[in-house]
Design an enzyme around this catalytic site. Structure first.
Site, PDB file in Angstrom:
ATOM      1  N   TRP A 169       0.801  -1.216   0.000  1.00 25.05           N
ATOM      2  CA  TRP A 169       0.000   0.000   0.000  1.00 25.05           C
ATOM      3  C   TRP A 169       0.837   1.271   0.000  1.00 25.05           C
ATOM      4  O   TRP A 169       0.331   2.349  -0.272  1.00 25.05           O
ATOM      5  CB  TRP A 169      -0.936   0.024   1.209  1.00 25.05           C
ATOM      6  N   ASN A 170       2.135   1.179   0.330  1.00 21.64           N
ATOM      7  CA  ASN A 170       2.894   2.426   0.471  1.00 21.64           C
ATOM      8  C   ASN A 170       3.312   3.018  -0.874  1.00 21.64           C
ATOM      9  O   ASN A 170       3.401   4.231  -1.027  1.00 21.64           O
ATOM     10  CB  ASN A 170       4.109   2.244   1.391  1.00 21.64           C
ATOM     11  N   PRO A 194      -3.203  -6.482  -5.271  1.00 20.74           N
ATOM     12  CA  PRO A 194      -2.789  -5.276  -4.550  1.00 20.74           C
ATOM     13  C   PRO A 194      -3.304  -5.297  -3.115  1.00 20.74           C
ATOM     14  O   PRO A 194      -4.212  -6.065  -2.776  1.00 20.74           O
ATOM     15  CB  PRO A 194      -3.447  -4.157  -5.350  1.00 20.74           C
ATOM     16  N   SER A 196      -5.473  -4.339  -0.003  1.00 26.37           N
ATOM     17  CA  SER A 196      -6.860  -3.896   0.125  1.00 26.37           C
ATOM     18  C   SER A 196      -6.968  -2.466   0.638  1.00 26.37           C
ATOM     19  O   SER A 196      -8.035  -1.857   0.568  1.00 26.37           O
ATOM     20  CB  SER A 196      -7.634  -4.840   1.065  1.00 26.37           C
ATOM     21  N   GLY A 246       6.733  -6.602   0.931  1.00 24.92           N
ATOM     22  CA  GLY A 246       6.012  -6.501   2.195  1.00 24.92           C
ATOM     23  C   GLY A 246       6.898  -6.886   3.367  1.00 24.92           C
ATOM     24  O   GLY A 246       8.130  -6.801   3.294  1.00 24.92           O
ATOM     25  N   GLU A 268      10.976  -8.681  -1.664  1.00 28.70           N
ATOM     26  CA  GLU A 268      11.483  -7.401  -1.180  1.00 28.70           C
ATOM     27  C   GLU A 268      10.840  -7.174   0.174  1.00 28.70           C
ATOM     28  O   GLU A 268       9.681  -6.763   0.271  1.00 28.70           O
ATOM     29  CB  GLU A 268      11.117  -6.273  -2.152  1.00 28.70           C
ATOM     30  N   CYS A 302      10.294   0.982   3.243  1.00 33.54           N
ATOM     31  CA  CYS A 302      11.294   0.020   3.724  1.00 33.54           C
ATOM     32  C   CYS A 302      12.704   0.590   3.629  1.00 33.54           C
ATOM     33  O   CYS A 302      13.639   0.013   4.207  1.00 33.54           O
ATOM     34  CB  CYS A 302      11.188  -1.301   2.964  1.00 33.54           C
ATOM     35  N   GLU A 399      11.550  -2.672  12.771  1.00 34.53           N
ATOM     36  CA  GLU A 399      11.174  -1.635  11.826  1.00 34.53           C
ATOM     37  C   GLU A 399       9.851  -1.002  12.267  1.00 34.53           C
ATOM     38  O   GLU A 399       8.869  -1.700  12.495  1.00 34.53           O
ATOM     39  CB  GLU A 399      11.021  -2.248  10.428  1.00 34.53           C
TER      40      GLU A 399
END
Length: 401
Positions: A169-170, A194, A196, A246, A268, A302, A399
């Site tokens: 989503w980012n 994609p 949601s 993700g 990734e 990220c 993170e």
């Protein structure tokens, strides 16, 4: 600082030009697949929580239908000349740029990032399509010295087949084009899932790919519960590869689910990026770069500079100047052209930020700025900086995103 939002009506019209509240499966725009029913997933603007639309909650039947169509479309597509595939990708690239304003507004509406950031991402997304269109003609093979006399060895690269693309989503546009354009240029067929949280950007790009002349079945965009849809893609032996962007936690799960069918994986995953400032650095340049690296996209990246290591000789001057710049960042609705940061994507993300900050403060960190929710909405978290952080604190080990 808080910036007031302008009236959204001026921006919602272009955003809705490309909004599709249906999934794109096997070349058709569908609302639901029986017997799965007509369940819908609401998509909200994170700036104010308003529902901006909904998409169908598809399930296993739709996933199988998309794979069937991709498998059927793959042979003819992979046999096309690379230049023919490149021509369609270049047409897609041109349509993305032509509809840049609508794609930008749509992304800000569903993701919350400032218009300037969203516009930059559309350029970034288009650049992937152009790059891979040009690379389609450069799928060179290799000749290898043989271990036998009068023999030659060579490598010929061929399309893998049907591939699954799972996007976050980012960066809802750039991650879709980076994956899909590469796969399509190589001659593969794609089934994309994609997030949601931000499905409309991917669906808009699919609509433009269709307009560019991409044959039916080569790019399906499924909407619904990711566990259900991605799980089906992982289990199906006809899906030969999976690309996922993700969290590391989910990446491990997908790796295990893909193992029985021995898929090729491109993962990734999460990061905890360090930013290092040496004693001889230009202090002003380093602070400006660090602020940009930390707070762009609200830190939801990220590659965001989660940990900033500063040489002892310049530590305090850096800390104070960094905090001053962070406090000056303007927060607000992404449609306000004067803001620097929009909201975080959802309540879980805000709660994690709160938990990390609370843990660090309890263990002796120094709060320089922020550390709390801020106006104008419940998902806005003030730009935050902590000093004197130690390895014992969660924020140093996990993170934050």
């Amino acid at each position: 600082m808080i910036a007031a939002a302008p009236k959204p009506s001026a921006f919602e019209n272009p955003a809705r030009l490309l909004m599709r509240e249906r999934a794109f499966v096997a070349g058709r725009w569908i609302g639901a697949v029986e017997p799965e029913g007509a369940q819908r997933i609401e998509v909200r603007n994170p700036s104010d929580g308003a529902v901006i639309g909904s998409v169908p909650a598809l399930g296993l039947d739709a996933a199988r239908h998309a794979i069937d169509a991709a498998q059927d479309a793959f042979p003819a597509w992979s046999r096309r000349l690379p230049r023919q595939r490149a021509d369609i990708l270049m047409a897609w690239h041109e349509l993305i740029l032509r509809h840049k304003d609508a794609l930008t507004a749509l992304m800000t509406l569903e993701q919350g990032k400032p218009l300037a950031d969203a516009a930059s991402e559309i350029d970034y997304a288009a650049s992937f399509v152009r790059w891979f269109a040009e690379e389609a003609n450069r799928t060179y093979g290799e000749t290898i010295p043989s271990h036998l006399p009068d023999r030659k060895l060579f490598v010929q690269r061929e399309a893998l087949g049907v591939v699954a693309l799972v996007t976050p989503w980012n960066f809802p546009s750039a991650m879709l084009t980076r994956k899909a354009a590469a796969a399509l240029a190589a001659g593969c067929a794609c089934v994309a899932v994609p997030s949601s949280e931000t499905p409309f950007s991917a669906l808009a790009l699919a609509a433009l790919a269709e307009e560019a002349g991409l044959p039916a079945g080569l790019l399906s965009v499924l909407t619904g519960d990711a566990r259900t849809l991605v799980g089906a893609l992982c289990r199906d032996a006809r899906v030969r590869g999976l690309s996922f962007t993700g969290s590391t936690e989910v990446g491990r799960i997908l790796m295990a689910q893909c193992a029985p069918t021995v898929k090729r994986l491109s993962l990734e995953l999460g990061g905890h990026a360090p930013f290092i400032v040496f004693a001889d650095a230009n202090l002003s340049d380093a602070i400006t770069a660090a602020v940009a690296a930390k707070y762009q996209t609200g830190g939801q990246d990220c590659l965001a500079a989660n940990r900033i290591f500063v040489a002892r000789e310049i530590y305090e001057p850096f800390v104070q100047a960094f905090a001053e710049q962070a406090r000056a960042l303007k927060m607000g609705d992404g449609f306000n052209p004067d803001i620097d940061m929009g909201p975080l994507i959802n309540e879980a993300t805000v709660a994690k930020s709160e938990a990390h900050v609370a843990d660090a403060l309890a263990k002796g960190a120094r709060l320089l700025c922020g550390g709390k929710r801020a106006a104008p909405g419940s998902l806005f978290y003030a730009p935050t900086a902590l000093a004197d952080v130690t390895p014992a604190m969660r924020i140093m080990q996990e993170e934050t995103f």
